[in-house]
Enzyme design. Structure first.
Site, PDB file in Angstrom:
ATOM      1  N   GLY A 213      -5.772   3.700   2.335  1.00 36.63           N
ATOM      2  CA  GLY A 213      -5.765   4.582   1.162  1.00 36.63           C
ATOM      3  C   GLY A 213      -4.407   5.202   0.941  1.00 36.63           C
ATOM      4  O   GLY A 213      -3.411   4.789   1.541  1.00 36.63           O
ATOM      5  N   ASN A 214      -4.343   6.200   0.073  1.00 38.90           N
ATOM      6  CA  ASN A 214      -3.081   6.912  -0.169  1.00 38.90           C
ATOM      7  C   ASN A 214      -3.369   8.387  -0.420  1.00 38.90           C
ATOM      8  O   ASN A 214      -4.520   8.812  -0.415  1.00 38.90           O
ATOM      9  CB  ASN A 214      -2.313   6.269  -1.327  1.00 38.90           C
ATOM     10  CG  ASN A 214      -3.105   6.320  -2.619  1.00 38.90           C
ATOM     11  OD1 ASN A 214      -3.357   7.389  -3.158  1.00 38.90           O
ATOM     12  ND2 ASN A 214      -3.544   5.158  -3.099  1.00 38.90           N
ATOM     13  N   ARG A 215      -2.315   9.146  -0.654  1.00 40.33           N
ATOM     14  CA  ARG A 215      -2.446  10.611  -0.681  1.00 40.33           C
ATOM     15  C   ARG A 215      -2.760  11.197  -2.058  1.00 40.33           C
ATOM     16  O   ARG A 215      -2.741  12.409  -2.226  1.00 40.33           O
ATOM     17  CB  ARG A 215      -1.152  11.252  -0.166  1.00 40.33           C
ATOM     18  CG  ARG A 215      -0.840  10.903   1.261  1.00 40.33           C
ATOM     19  CD  ARG A 215       0.486  11.530   1.679  1.00 40.33           C
ATOM     20  NE  ARG A 215       0.942  10.991   2.944  1.00 40.33           N
ATOM     21  CZ  ARG A 215       0.552  11.437   4.138  1.00 40.33           C
ATOM     22  NH1 ARG A 215      -0.297  12.438   4.208  1.00 40.33           N
ATOM     23  NH2 ARG A 215       1.002  10.880   5.241  1.00 40.33           N
ATOM     24  N   SER A 216      -3.022  10.372  -3.058  1.00 38.01           N
ATOM     25  CA  SER A 216      -3.251  10.933  -4.401  1.00 38.01           C
ATOM     26  C   SER A 216      -4.520  11.797  -4.426  1.00 38.01           C
ATOM     27  O   SER A 216      -5.582  11.385  -3.955  1.00 38.01           O
ATOM     28  CB  SER A 216      -3.386   9.810  -5.421  1.00 38.01           C
ATOM     29  OG  SER A 216      -3.831  10.333  -6.648  1.00 38.01           O
TER      30      SER A 216
END
Ligand code: PMT
Length: 409
Positions: A213-216
């Site tokens: 995933g990512n930090r958005s």
């Protein structure tokens, strides 16, 4: 500084009790609120409640304090009129210019922005009469929020639910902010437009427990949705893993992965005037998905994770590489999240993706992701460059709509 003057019109639906929360938010954030209920709404919430919570007198009809000419003055002096809840009857009266009580008189004399938050049963909302009244009000410049979908009075469920009062408050704030920046009434310049916004970060599953995933957080995408709603747009918000509350009036589509996001964007974009891709989309996903949790084995090194490319949704919608838009005339906007050589990388990305505008923002572990503020340069395909100084994400969102609005055919 004089407090902004807000008229809270309350018409006769069960959701009237939820308007107390809206009133609270408005007064606590420094607005001078005059509540104007209809006679029918007093069956649900009494005048004493409105008076105590607003600190102002409350009346339903034009015959109180006649020497102050309230049927004209209240509307004339308002900076915003918000009718919440707005029943089918109230929308019909407003659309036809009836003026048989204080609220309908106020609506006729108001020259400020007017916002309706409808709430009613699905059948009443979908009835052609109501839909025509809504279209009339929107055409005349009012912002009419789409009701939410969910539990209605009684056991039934459907479209017609009163949106979250906190989110209606957010829309009020955006409308007032635009008017104050414009030093007058800022017309809802996206009325009649359908805009599609993606927000959040995709998650690409490895097994039932883990994902890439990512930090958005989705905050920038939600700011775009809220500002577009306050400017009168019909908004489809495609959210990936944000957990944020639904903006009042938006159609929400929930997705998890990049492939699901692509499907949702292509579907919603088919009749959209603009597509804004603020979501952080994973470029790669694990090649295989383990149906059971991947176990560590004693004495064995972990197996490398093989990745495959995800589709580039923005390039597909914008026609990057082919030069052909999926929907000719549609305005397509991307975001570029960069850590190094921010502008140079942004320029290359704009060319590669083929979009009309690219919002270039610098990101990092504690930068932009999850914060309330952002700073960016908006690059346009024609070479123009618009720097947006550090400030609330909604301010950047408004600049993006300012640049989109004149590009809409
Ligand atoms: O959500 P917040 O916490 O508020 O943070 C905001 C944000 C940093 C996520 C946002 O401002 C932002 O920059 N969004 C884009 C993130 C991103 O994916 O950037 P990118 O440079 O990797 O991609 C460029 C563009 O292509 C983006 O519009 C992206 O949506 C799109 N894309 C990317 C990959 C892919 N496979 N398909 C795509 O459509």
């Amino acid at each position: 500084m004089e407090k902004p003057k807000v008229v809270l019109g309350v018409s006769g639906g069960i959701a009237a009790y939820k308007a107390c929360e809206l009133l609270r938010r408005l007064t606590e954030s420094g607005h001078d609120v005059r509540v104007v209920p209809t006679e029918a709404s007093l069956h649900f919430v009494g005048a004493a409640t409105w008076s105590a919570l607003s600190g102002n007198p409350v009346s339903t009809e034009v015959w109180d304090s006649v020497h102050e000419v309230p049927h004209v003055r209240i509307g004339q002096h308002a900076d915003l009129v918000v009718v919440a809840p707005a029943t089918a009857d109230m929308l019909a009266k407003a659309a036809h210019g009836l003026a048989d009580d204080l609220l309908t008189n106020t609506l006729l004399t108001a020259r400020c922005p007017v916002l309706f938050a409808p709430a009613m049963h699905t059948e009443m909302w979908e009835h052609p009469a109501t839909q025509e009244n809504v279209a009339t009000l929107r055409r005349r410049g009012a912002v009419v929020l789409e009701p939410a979908v969910g539990r209605l009075t009684g056991v039934d469920t459907g479209k017609g639910r009163f949106p979250d009062p906190v989110e209606i408050f957010e829309t009020c704030r955006h409308v007032l902010r635009r008017s104050s920046l414009a030093r007058g009434v800022a017309a809802p310049d996206l009325t009649g437009r359908h805009v599609v916004i993606s927000a959040g970060g995709t998650r690409e599953p490895l097994d039932p427990v883990r994902y890439l995933g990512n930090r958005s957080s989705g905050k920038q995408g939600y700011a775009l949705a809220r500002t577009a709603l306050a400017r009168g747009a019909r908004v489809t918000l495609i959210e990936a893993n944000t957990g944020l509350p639904d903006p009042a009036g938006a159609d929400i589509v929930r997705v998890g992965t990049a492939v699901q996001l692509r499907e949702a964007v292509l579907k919603a974009a088919a009749d959209a005037d603009a597509v804004v891709m603020a979501a952080a989309v994973a470029d790669f996903r694990p090649e295989t998905y383990a149906t059971g949790k991947i176990k560590k084995k004693d004495g064995e090194e972990p197996a490398p994770v093989a990745l495959v490319r995800n589709p580039d949704i923005l390039a597909e919608v914008a026609g990057g590489g082919t030069g052909e838009r999926l929907r000719p005339g549609q305005v397509v906007v991307g975001f570029a999240a960069e850590t190094d050589d921010v502008l140079a990388n942004g320029r290359k990305k704009l060319l590669r993706k083929g979009c009309d505008l690219l919002v270039v923002n610098e990101v990092g572990e504690h930068k932009t992701f999850g914060s309330e503020e952002n700073e960016a340069v908006v690059l346009a395909a024609d070479g123009a460059q618009t720097p947006v100084p550090y400030g609330p994400k909604e301010a950047l969102a408004d600049v993006v709509w300012d640049l989109i609005a004149p590009r809409l055919g």
